[in-house]
Write an enzyme that holds these catalytic residues in place. Sequence first.
Site, PDB file in Angstrom:
ATOM      1  N   CYS A  37      30.787  37.497  42.759  1.00  0.00           N
ATOM      2  CA  CYS A  37      30.443  36.377  41.900  1.00  0.00           C
ATOM      3  C   CYS A  37      31.672  35.471  41.846  1.00  0.00           C
ATOM      4  CB  CYS A  37      30.065  36.877  40.515  1.00  0.00           C
ATOM      5  SG  CYS A  37      28.586  36.095  39.889  1.00  0.00           S
ATOM      6  N   CYS A  49      25.746  34.812  42.705  1.00  0.00           N
ATOM      7  CA  CYS A  49      25.665  33.422  42.261  1.00  0.00           C
ATOM      8  C   CYS A  49      25.795  32.518  43.472  1.00  0.00           C
ATOM      9  CB  CYS A  49      26.732  33.106  41.213  1.00  0.00           C
ATOM     10  SG  CYS A  49      28.423  33.110  41.826  1.00  0.00           S
ATOM     11  N   CYS A  53      31.498  32.959  50.288  1.00  0.00           N
ATOM     12  CA  CYS A  53      31.697  34.346  50.713  1.00  0.00           C
ATOM     13  C   CYS A  53      32.301  34.397  52.110  1.00  0.00           C
ATOM     14  CB  CYS A  53      30.364  35.103  50.701  1.00  0.00           C
ATOM     15  SG  CYS A  53      30.536  36.830  51.162  1.00  0.00           S
TER      16      CYS A  53
END
Length: 139
Positions: free
Chosen positions: A10, A82, A89
């Site tokens: 997140c 999220c 990422c």
Amino acid sequence: MPKKKILFLCTHNSCRSQMAEGLANHFLEGEVEAFSAGTEATRVNPLAARVLSEIGIDISGLHSKTVDEFAGKSFDHVVTLCGDANDKCPLFIGGVTRTHRGFDDPSRIQGSEEEVLPQFRRVRDEIKNWIMETFGGTK
């Protein structure tokens, strides 16, 4: 059979990813080894810790971490919780399954603790149900 390794990501590693780590390690103990991190590190949200303690899960020993702390480690699953973490990422090599499953951020809700806690509980339960449906378990 070896435990599946799961990394929950997140943005701040303060609420949803911390809850996911605690829930997976508790309800899937012996089956998975869960970790959490963020694109930025902040602190564990005290209300996230509180709603987990209500169901017997203690995350008081956890701290907020960045994804950089897991560089070079391998995971079976990387789960972004999220949209921001999904966009930022990093690439994980080596057969990892990457999944995005967004949940509302209860830490963004304005109001008194009594007004906000039901939203933390709702998100906790949604994450728990999704983890159990996705990764199995017998508890």
